[in-house]
Structures are given as C-alpha cells and as structure tokens.
Design a protein around this motif. Structure first.
Motif, PDB file in Angstrom:
ATOM      1  N   HIS A 162     -37.516 -30.449 -30.482  1.00 14.38           N
ATOM      2  CA  HIS A 162     -36.479 -30.348 -31.500  1.00 14.38           C
ATOM      3  C   HIS A 162     -35.579 -31.579 -31.563  1.00 14.38           C
ATOM      4  O   HIS A 162     -34.435 -31.502 -31.991  1.00 14.38           O
ATOM      5  CB  HIS A 162     -35.634 -29.091 -31.244  1.00 14.38           C
TER       6      HIS A 162
ATOM      7  N   ARG B 268     -35.413 -20.504 -37.101  1.00 11.39           N
ATOM      8  CA  ARG B 268     -34.739 -19.725 -36.070  1.00 11.39           C
ATOM      9  C   ARG B 268     -35.113 -18.243 -36.135  1.00 11.39           C
ATOM     10  O   ARG B 268     -34.449 -17.402 -35.532  1.00 11.39           O
ATOM     11  CB  ARG B 268     -33.222 -19.871 -36.218  1.00 11.39           C
TER      12      ARG B 268
ATOM     13  N   CYS C 244     -35.499 -21.684 -28.285  1.00 13.16           N
ATOM     14  CA  CYS C 244     -35.687 -21.524 -29.722  1.00 13.16           C
ATOM     15  C   CYS C 244     -36.637 -20.363 -29.970  1.00 13.16           C
ATOM     16  O   CYS C 244     -37.594 -20.163 -29.195  1.00 13.16           O
ATOM     17  CB  CYS C 244     -36.265 -22.811 -30.310  1.00 13.16           C
TER      18      CYS C 244
END
Length: 489
Positions: free
Chosen positions: A228, A273, A342
């Motif tokens: 990320h 998400r 995540c």
C-alpha cells in the motif's frame, strides 16, 4: 462542585430572593437523581468517556489525546470500577468496550485509536503460533493439516468454485523498448466487466536452446503483487524491481490492487477497504497466472512470486493456495503477531480456518519449495529471527529441505522495498529460477542504473483519462457484488 451542591446553592439563593421553591426543588431532585444514578449501580456508574479520559489524565499525571469522532457521544458503564493502579491497564479496561485502544505517543503521552484486530502483542502472537504448531508433530500430520487448510481457505475466499473465465482477449498496449528489457501494459477481464491491470516486463532477448536445438528457451514467470505504498506499481522502486528481474531473464508482471491504479476507473478507493477486496485480488492473481502460462515461452516449472507489505501477505496467500507457484519471497510482511491491517489481507475469514491459523502457518504451506523472508527492525517483522523463522525451519526440516527457507533480516532498516531488500530478492530468484544475476551486476554489486523510470501515464492501458475503458465495464461496488454472486453460483 457536585450536582447536589449546585442544587443546594440554588436553593439558598432562591430563599434569599423570596422566590418560589418549587422549581428549585425540582432542580434539586433531578440533579440529585442524575448524580445518584451516575454514582451508583442504579445508573451502572455511567459517565461520559470524554470525562473519564480527562479524569485519568489528572489521576495518573498523563496526557491522553483522542480524536473527537472516536469519543463523542460515548458513555462508559461502571467507569470508575475499571480503574487499576497501572495507567496502561486502566486505559485498556476503559477503552475496550468501545473497540478502542491507546498507543504510546511520547513520555507519559497516549493516543487513542481504533482497536486493531489484526495486530497482537508479540507474546500473544508467539503463543498462538505455538498453539497452532502443537497440532502436528511430524510430516504426515502436517500434510493432513495442509489438506484441511487449502480447501477451507478457498471456501473462505468464496472461490471454491472459480468464476468462469470471461470470453475476451487481454488488452495489451504496444511494447516500449528499454536497455535489456521491454514493457507493455495489460488488462485482463477477470469477471464480466471487471479488469485487473498491470505491466509486463520481458527480457529484450530470449536465448535460443543450447546445441542448436529448435525453438526458444523457456522463460520463468514472476508475479509482483505490491503493498500500500504511494503510487503502487507506478512508483520507481516497483518499476526497478520488475525491470531488473526481466533483465535477468524472467517475464515479470506488476498489477494494481483492487480499487487502486486503473482499478479506480471502476471502483472507489473506499471499496478497497471492504472484505471482498481480498477475494477479487486473489482472483486477479489467479487469472494473471492463467494467462502468463499460456505464453509459449513460459516455463511452468519456474514460477515465482514476490511482494512487499500487503503484497507480501498476498504472496503468502497465493503460494499457499496455488501449487503452480514454486518459489516465493514475501518481503516485510510475515509475522505471527500481525495478520494484515487491510481488508485485502484479512477481510475474509481465512484465518478462522482449521480452528485458527496465521501467516506463519500459511507461509509453511510453501514447504518444501524455496522461500525467502525479508524482515527488518522497523515494523512487525522486527523479531522474525527469534521465534517465527525457527518454526519455518522446523517445518522445512521435516521434508529434509531446511536450507530451502531463508531469512534476510535487516535490523537497521524500516518498512520499505529498498535496495537491500531488492538485492536479497534478486539473488534468491537468480539462484532458484536459474536467472542471470550478472545482467544487473557491476563489480560484484547490484547495478540498477540502466533501468528507465516511466511516467505513470505511460503505464496506463485505458488512456490518460480512462477514455479507453470498454463500454461494458461495470462501475460501483454494488454492481461488483451482483456480478460476483452470479459468477460463483
């Protein structure tokens, strides 16, 4: 001044002023009742969380910083009963009912944050790994455990039945030629109207077979899922890694996280998400590998995967479920006390499989195939050599292949995919996929200077502004859910 004291003072003032006592008596009763309820079992000793945190600051001589949105409107039952002599224990007791926690934020300073289900204290993570490992004591028992875990993981991902492959050809842009390698962008339709986009790096030349044999040599494949970090597959160190591996003789591919990069043309970043992101990213990787192995020059016996951070979690998961992958190198990711912060790493109930599993056990599923774990001192891999790596060595030793699992630990480095981490990966892949390390070496040192850093827009498939996105592309998470549900029926 307490509530009943305010009421008494008001009563005295009222008497002096010669006013009626009725309103004041009502105030007295209501104030006293409110005070009594908040200070007795009748009202569950309930107090506003904001007030409790202020009281803790005064009581223990500390500072507790909390974002207003985390504490506003929250009331804590049995508030003072949760206090202990230790401030850390007190804060834990006070915040746990709201799924909140604190992190140290300086000397006698704390910061309130949301509870992180995926991050465990080191001792608890180690104890859980020990509990998991106690279920098998030899290779036969471990192989039985693997046979239980793999189908459970696929079921947890809702991929027990893989969706039918859309009848469409990958969209591929013209090749761009660089020193020792080429790049082309690709979009593969993985569900009807849903694409995964990436960039394929190839050796500029593929050697002919030795001794004048007909045809061309087979080329290893390396998947490069990423974490990320900002700019994802467009950033310099990702381009460098993929290009260097291509110069060494492999076909490599980097690809977008769901909701990132060109996936953002179809879905919002917030969709990343959501738990289904883990499933969509896994499906994307499976379809990418399906495609690459259709290439005539691809060598199915030499398939590798490497990724950092969340890409490292993805590396471990893909290696655990897809036996076509023979070599793996998760970077700054694997830890018994970190499950992946995540939803694309831990959103689906994968870690509930087999009565509970973790990333170390999933990494062990790669055995006895070669595996490199790169760790550092600046993140949750900081103690890899102490407890986690010995577990993996034990698992590999059951196959008589203890040397096939290695750990490069960089205690003075932080959470990134920097040159020392890349160097470890290059050397590991060269050894285990029979690549030409000399292609990126100069005087015995890794030399990445001949690699071009392309503009982000050069790496797009669907045009600078998404104008080439196919007309039947779906948009929005709700539509994705509908398409996915229909595909797995």
């Amino acid at each position: 001044m307490k509530s009943f004291e305010y009421a008494a003072a008001a009563l005295r003032l009222s008497a002096v002023a010669g006013r009626t006592l009725v309103p004041v008596l009502i105030l007295l009763v209501s104030s006293f009742t409110s005070f009594a309820q908040s200070n007795s079992s009748d009202g569950a000793y309930e107090l506003p969380l904001k007030d409790v945190l202020k009281d803790i600051e005064q009581h223990f001589g500390v500072t507790v910083r909390a974002d207003e949105k985390l504490v506003a409107g929250k009331n804590l039952k049995y508030a003072k009963w949760r206090y202990r002599t230790d401030v850390d224990e007190t804060l834990k007791n006070v915040l746990a009912p709201f799924d909140l926690k604190v992190k140290p934020d300086g000397n006698k300073k704390y910061k309130v944050s949301e509870f992180e289900y995926y991050r465990w204290p080191v001792a608890e993570g180690w104890a859980e790994l020990d509990r998991i490992a106690a279920q098998y004591k030899n290779l036969t028992e471990w192989e039985a455990r693997k046979k239980l875990l793999r189908p459970c993981i696929m079921d947890a991902l809702q991929l027990s039945k893989l969706p039918a492959y859309p009848i469409s050809q990958p969209i591929i842009t013209p090749k761009r030629k660089h020193e020792g390698y080429t790049v082309e962008n690709i979009a593969i339709e993985i569900l009807k109207g849903v694409w995964v986009n990436g960039s394929i790096y190839r050796p500029a030349k593929i050697k002919t077979r030795p001794n004048g044999a007909a045809g061309r040599s087979k080329v290893p494949i390396i998947l490069n899922p990423d974490g990320h970090w900002a700019d994802h597959r467009f950033r310099a160190d990702c381009q460098i890694r993929c290009a260097a591996l291509a110069k060494m003789g492999a076909i490599t591919i980097s690809y977008d996280l769901f909701g990132w990069g060109e996936s953002g043309l179809q879905f919002e970043y917030a969709d990343h998400r959501k738990s289904l992101s883990q499933t969509i990213q896994t499906l994307g990787a499976i379809r990418i590998l399906d495609y690459l192995l259709t290439l005539k020059e691809a060598d199915p016996s030499r398939v590798g995967i490497t990724g950092g951070s969340g890409g490292g979690s993805h590396t471990v998961l893909m290696t655990a479920i897809d036996e076509r992958i023979k070599v793996s190198a998760p970077v700054v990711s694997v830890s018994s006390y970190m499950y992946g912060g995540c939803p694309c790493e831990s959103g689906m109930p994968v870690f509930m499989c087999g009565g509970g599993t973790d990333n170390l056990e999933l990494a062990a599923m790669a055995a006895p195939n070669p595996q490199l774990l790169v760790s550092d001192g600046g993140d949750w891999t900081d103690r890899m050599p102490e407890h986690d790596f010995p577990y993996l060595q034990k698992m590999y030793s059951w196959y008589g292949k203890k040397e096939n699992v290695t750990n490069v630990h960089l205690p003075d480095e932080k959470h990134d995919f920097g040159i020392n981490k890349r160097t470890a990966v290059y050397r590991f892949m060269a050894k285990n996929l029979n690549l030409n390390l000399a292609a990126i070496e100069k005087n015995g040192q890794i030399d990445e200077s001949g690699i071009a850093i392309e503009k982000t827009t050069d790496m797009y498939v669907f045009g600078d502004k998404g104008e080439k996105l196919p007309a039947h592309a779906i948009k929005g998470f709700a539509n994705l859910e509908k398409v996915f549900e229909a595909a797995i029926k």
